[in-house]
Design a protein around this motif. Structure first.
Motif, PDB file in Angstrom:
ATOM      1  N   GLN A 197       0.992  -1.130  -0.061  1.00  0.00           N
ATOM      2  CA  GLN A 197       0.095   0.012  -0.066  1.00  0.00           C
ATOM      3  C   GLN A 197       1.023   1.311  -0.107  1.00  0.00           C
ATOM      4  O   GLN A 197       0.652   2.189  -0.769  1.00  0.00           O
ATOM      5  N   VAL A 198       1.837   1.144   0.898  1.00  0.00           N
ATOM      6  CA  VAL A 198       2.784   2.422   0.925  1.00  0.00           C
ATOM      7  C   VAL A 198       3.492   2.529  -0.419  1.00  0.00           C
ATOM      8  O   VAL A 198       3.654   3.453  -1.060  1.00  0.00           O
ATOM      9  N   ARG A 199       3.911   1.484  -0.932  1.00  0.00           N
ATOM     10  CA  ARG A 199       4.752   1.597  -2.162  1.00  0.00           C
ATOM     11  C   ARG A 199       4.036   2.409  -3.161  1.00  0.00           C
ATOM     12  O   ARG A 199       4.444   3.158  -4.235  1.00  0.00           O
ATOM     13  N   ILE A 200       2.765   1.836  -3.442  1.00  0.00           N
ATOM     14  CA  ILE A 200       1.939   2.277  -4.360  1.00  0.00           C
ATOM     15  C   ILE A 200       1.468   3.773  -4.379  1.00  0.00           C
ATOM     16  O   ILE A 200       1.284   4.602  -5.356  1.00  0.00           O
ATOM     17  N   PHE A 201       1.187   3.952  -2.991  1.00  0.00           N
ATOM     18  CA  PHE A 201       0.708   5.321  -2.615  1.00  0.00           C
ATOM     19  C   PHE A 201       2.059   6.277  -2.892  1.00  0.00           C
ATOM     20  O   PHE A 201       1.794   7.335  -3.524  1.00  0.00           O
ATOM     21  N   CYS A 202       3.175   6.071  -2.626  1.00  0.00           N
ATOM     22  CA  CYS A 202       4.355   6.854  -2.930  1.00  0.00           C
ATOM     23  C   CYS A 202       4.591   7.067  -4.256  1.00  0.00           C
ATOM     24  O   CYS A 202       5.090   8.236  -4.745  1.00  0.00           O
ATOM     25  N   LEU A 203       4.745   5.673  -4.936  1.00  0.00           N
ATOM     26  CA  LEU A 203       4.831   5.759  -6.319  1.00  0.00           C
ATOM     27  C   LEU A 203       3.798   7.021  -7.171  1.00  0.00           C
ATOM     28  O   LEU A 203       4.487   7.625  -7.634  1.00  0.00           O
ATOM     29  N   ALA A 204       2.576   6.565  -6.766  1.00  0.00           N
ATOM     30  CA  ALA A 204       1.476   7.770  -7.457  1.00  0.00           C
ATOM     31  C   ALA A 204       1.762   9.053  -6.938  1.00  0.00           C
ATOM     32  O   ALA A 204       1.614   9.785  -7.621  1.00  0.00           O
ATOM     33  N   ARG A 205       2.163   9.280  -5.400  1.00  0.00           N
ATOM     34  CA  ARG A 205       2.400  10.621  -5.062  1.00  0.00           C
ATOM     35  C   ARG A 205       3.568  11.288  -5.917  1.00  0.00           C
ATOM     36  O   ARG A 205       3.466  12.242  -6.181  1.00  0.00           O
ATOM     37  N   ALA A 206       4.433  10.459  -6.323  1.00  0.00           N
ATOM     38  CA  ALA A 206       5.589  10.722  -7.093  1.00  0.00           C
ATOM     39  C   ALA A 206       5.285  11.037  -8.574  1.00  0.00           C
ATOM     40  O   ALA A 206       6.106  11.706  -9.561  1.00  0.00           O
ATOM     41  N   GLY A 207       4.267  10.918  -9.257  1.00  0.00           N
ATOM     42  CA  GLY A 207       3.522  10.900 -10.397  1.00  0.00           C
ATOM     43  C   GLY A 207       3.967   9.569 -11.377  1.00  0.00           C
ATOM     44  O   GLY A 207       3.736   9.815 -12.516  1.00  0.00           O
ATOM     45  N   ASP A 208       4.431   8.509 -10.693  1.00  0.00           N
ATOM     46  CA  ASP A 208       5.048   7.267 -11.530  1.00  0.00           C
ATOM     47  C   ASP A 208       3.676   6.438 -11.537  1.00  0.00           C
ATOM     48  O   ASP A 208       3.817   5.372 -10.738  1.00  0.00           O
ATOM     49  N   TRP A 209       2.625   6.796 -12.126  1.00  0.00           N
ATOM     50  CA  TRP A 209       1.475   5.937 -12.082  1.00  0.00           C
ATOM     51  C   TRP A 209       1.738   4.540 -12.811  1.00  0.00           C
ATOM     52  O   TRP A 209       1.364   3.507 -12.350  1.00  0.00           O
ATOM     53  N   PRO A 210       2.301   4.500 -13.798  1.00  0.00           N
ATOM     54  CA  PRO A 210       2.759   3.053 -14.542  1.00  0.00           C
ATOM     55  C   PRO A 210       3.339   2.195 -13.730  1.00  0.00           C
ATOM     56  O   PRO A 210       3.069   1.118 -13.607  1.00  0.00           O
ATOM     57  N   ALA A 211       4.366   2.572 -12.911  1.00  0.00           N
ATOM     58  CA  ALA A 211       5.231   1.609 -11.832  1.00  0.00           C
ATOM     59  C   ALA A 211       4.235   1.345 -10.732  1.00  0.00           C
ATOM     60  O   ALA A 211       4.417   0.094 -10.522  1.00  0.00           O
ATOM     61  N   ALA A 212       3.290   2.009 -10.386  1.00  0.00           N
ATOM     62  CA  ALA A 212       2.439   1.979  -9.496  1.00  0.00           C
ATOM     63  C   ALA A 212       1.650   0.586  -9.727  1.00  0.00           C
ATOM     64  O   ALA A 212       1.189   0.042  -9.075  1.00  0.00           O
ATOM     65  N   ALA A 213       1.033   0.968 -11.076  1.00  0.00           N
ATOM     66  CA  ALA A 213       0.044   0.035 -11.523  1.00  0.00           C
ATOM     67  C   ALA A 213       0.754  -1.398 -11.885  1.00  0.00           C
ATOM     68  O   ALA A 213       0.259  -2.481 -11.620  1.00  0.00           O
ATOM     69  N   LEU A 214       2.088  -1.378 -12.176  1.00  0.00           N
ATOM     70  CA  LEU A 214       2.973  -2.470 -12.519  1.00  0.00           C
ATOM     71  C   LEU A 214       2.833  -3.323 -11.188  1.00  0.00           C
ATOM     72  O   LEU A 214       2.863  -4.630 -10.982  1.00  0.00           O
ATOM     73  N   THR A 215       3.288  -2.550  -9.945  1.00  0.00           N
ATOM     74  CA  THR A 215       3.516  -3.248  -8.849  1.00  0.00           C
ATOM     75  C   THR A 215       2.333  -3.865  -8.537  1.00  0.00           C
ATOM     76  O   THR A 215       2.508  -4.851  -7.800  1.00  0.00           O
ATOM     77  N   LEU A 216       1.134  -3.382  -8.495  1.00  0.00           N
ATOM     78  CA  LEU A 216      -0.123  -3.674  -7.918  1.00  0.00           C
ATOM     79  C   LEU A 216      -0.548  -5.021  -8.746  1.00  0.00           C
ATOM     80  O   LEU A 216      -0.941  -6.234  -8.203  1.00  0.00           O
ATOM     81  N   ARG A 217      -0.282  -4.855 -10.146  1.00  0.00           N
ATOM     82  CA  ARG A 217      -0.732  -6.368 -11.008  1.00  0.00           C
ATOM     83  C   ARG A 217       0.251  -7.399 -10.769  1.00  0.00           C
ATOM     84  O   ARG A 217      -0.165  -8.512 -10.549  1.00  0.00           O
TER      85      ARG A 217
END
Length: 505
Positions: A197-217
């Motif tokens: 949850q923290v990893r995805i939140f911080c990636l999205a907060r930094a604007g790296d939405w593709p990396a956040a989505a890849l991490t979740l998938r």
């Protein structure tokens, strides 16, 4: 790659282990921020240690800073009239027990005294060690009482460099609307494996939405994410995926879940949540009514100062009538009278404003904000203005200039000057208060005297605060003992403030 991804998502699975290792002071709604990396295998106790060299190994000496962490404070003890050894003869377990007995709804001057004790520089308890347990106990107590800014300031001084402290730092930055600081600090902590949850939140907060989505998938494909959490995070990354309302979290959500639910349009009602969550609603992005409600709740608990409350009141014109709108309208009318009116206009506006605020449990904040202004106004000699002034931080100065006209007012003025006149005491409460202020002081309860004899003064103060009643119908014997203790440890001004509050509110 697969191993690295597993490490990223193991945080959620290891949350139970991390929680079990939390200090006893831990509150139960912290975010799952990071999982400890696995420890290397230790040699069996039956094995003989092997050395590969006859040379003397270099010894590294590292000064343990935890005792300093336990002693860290925002103000020197002397700034609040405290000695520096309040905790030095007590152990953390006893202090924790005494703190847990103090209810959340203590009266305003007791809440202020408690806050000042928690943020004061002090010699640490007898059992201080590398864990910093007493520091965490103080931080957790401040968080539980809604004092988010104070808790964060303490952590800023001590440093958020280990997991136990960082979890609190991260959540506090979220509640303060400073999530960029929390994510940035996480990047600077080697060895931390952020929870999913923290990893995805911080990636999205930094604007790296593709990396956040890849991490979740990836986490989903590995079966490392709960279906409910997966859906919540998926909607957080792409709101168009939401087809129906998401279920509300069970129990108290972590601050991170609270913020994510708000971001996806499914806010968790803050009314039943711990006080600290109200700070998230103070942010300018929220509606004015929500900010007023949060500010009033925090002010009642002593977790927000009067200036902050009245600043929010003054942001715009009331939108309707009833409740907070009537309070704001009454305060606005008083402000106008203080600017341009005479004594009669001020007195006319003062009564409804005071009544509205006092009825809502906001009388102490009103007195703190308006006490000095009323003392300098044309209405300074009016009865209500004097009484409100006696509840303010300037009570002693106001009492010296007051000209009381009745026995009860003579008693109140004498109390504010530290010498309550029992001859004009109007009721049992005022007689008890006068008894507490006589010299020599009345005997303390056994629980307080024993701690005082053992120089456990801070612990005695905590026990005394837990026994101070909230109104004049409480235990007067406990009140006398508590006020007498305050005076014996040099806190006469605090005793007067508590007594005036009970008399006037």
């Amino acid at each position: 790659m697969r191993t690295n991804l597993i490490a990223l998502v193991l945080g959620a699975g290891l949350a139970t282990v991390a929680a079990a290792e939390e200090p006893l002071s831990a509150i139960d709604w912290l975010s799952d921020v990071a999982a400890r990396p696995p420890e290397p295998p230790r040699p069996s106790a039956l094995e003989t240690p092997i050395t590969r060299s006859a040379a003397v190994e270099e010894i590294t000496v590292e000064e343990l800073d935890a005792p300093l962490r336990d002693a860290v404070g925002l103000l020197p003890a002397e700034a609040n009239g405290f000695p520096t050894d309040l905790w030095s003869q007590s152990d953390t377990a006893d202090l924790r027990s005494a703190m847990s007995a103090i209810p959340l709804d203590v009266i305003s001057p007791v809440a202020q005294l408690y806050r000042d004790l928690l943020i004061s520089e002090q010699d640490p308890p007898t059992d201080t060690d590398a864990s910093g347990r007493f520091f965490l106990l103080r931080v957790d107590t401040l968080m539980a009482r809604g004092a988010v800014e104070d808790a964060l300031a303490l952590i800023n001084l001590a440093g958020a460099t280990d997991e136990a402290v960082f979890r609190r730092f991260f959540d506090l930055t979220l509640l303060r609307g400073e999530e960029a600081r929390g994510c940035a600090q996480l990047e600077r902590l080697p060895g931390f494996a952020p929870s999913l949850q923290v990893r995805i939140f911080c990636l999205a907060r930094a604007g790296d939405w593709p990396a956040a989505a890849l991490t979740l998938r990836t986490a989903e494909s590995l079966g490392e994410v709960d279906p409910v959490e997966y859906e919540r995070l998926a909607v957080f990354l792409d709101p168009e995926l939401s087809e129906s309302p998401l279920p509300q979290p069970d129990g108290t959500p972590s601050p991170l879940t609270f913020l994510i639910m708000d971001a996806i349009g499914e806010p968790v009602p803050a009314a039943g949540l711990p006080l600290a969550y109200s700070h998230a609603l103070l942010q300018p992005k929220n509606g004015w009514k929500a900010r007023i409600t949060a500010a009033e709740r925090l002010t009642r608990a002593g977790a927000l100062d009067a200036d902050a409350l009245f600043s929010i009141y003054g942001e715009r014109q009331p939108a309707a009538s009833g409740g907070a709108w009537d309070r704001i309208a009454a305060v606005r009318k008083l402000d106008a009278a203080l600017e341009t009116g005479g004594a009669d206009d001020i007195a006319s506006a003062l009564q409804p404003a005071w009544q509205a605020m006092a009825t809502a449990g906001l009388g102490p904040a009103f007195a703190a904000f308006y006490g000095d202004r009323l003392a300098e106004s044309p209405a300074r000699d009016r009865l209500q203005a004097i009484r409100i002034g006696l509840l303010s931080p300037s009570s002693e100065a106001i009492a010296r200039d007051a000209r009381p006209q009745s026995d009860i007012d003579r008693y109140l003025v004498s109390l504010a000057l530290g010498q309550p006149d029992e001859r004009v005491a109007p009721d049992a409460l005022s007689v008890a208060i006068a008894d507490a202020f006589r010299d020599p002081p009345p005997p303390l309860s056994a629980a307080l005297q024993n701690r005082l004899d053992e120089n456990r003064r801070g612990e005695a103060l905590l026990v005394a605060m837990a026994t101070i009643p909230r109104d004049k119908d409480g235990d007067l014997d406990s009140l006398v003992s508590a006020l007498s203790l305050l005076r014996q440890v040099g806190l006469d001004d605090r005793a007067r403030q508590i007594a005036l509050h009970l008399m006037l509110l």
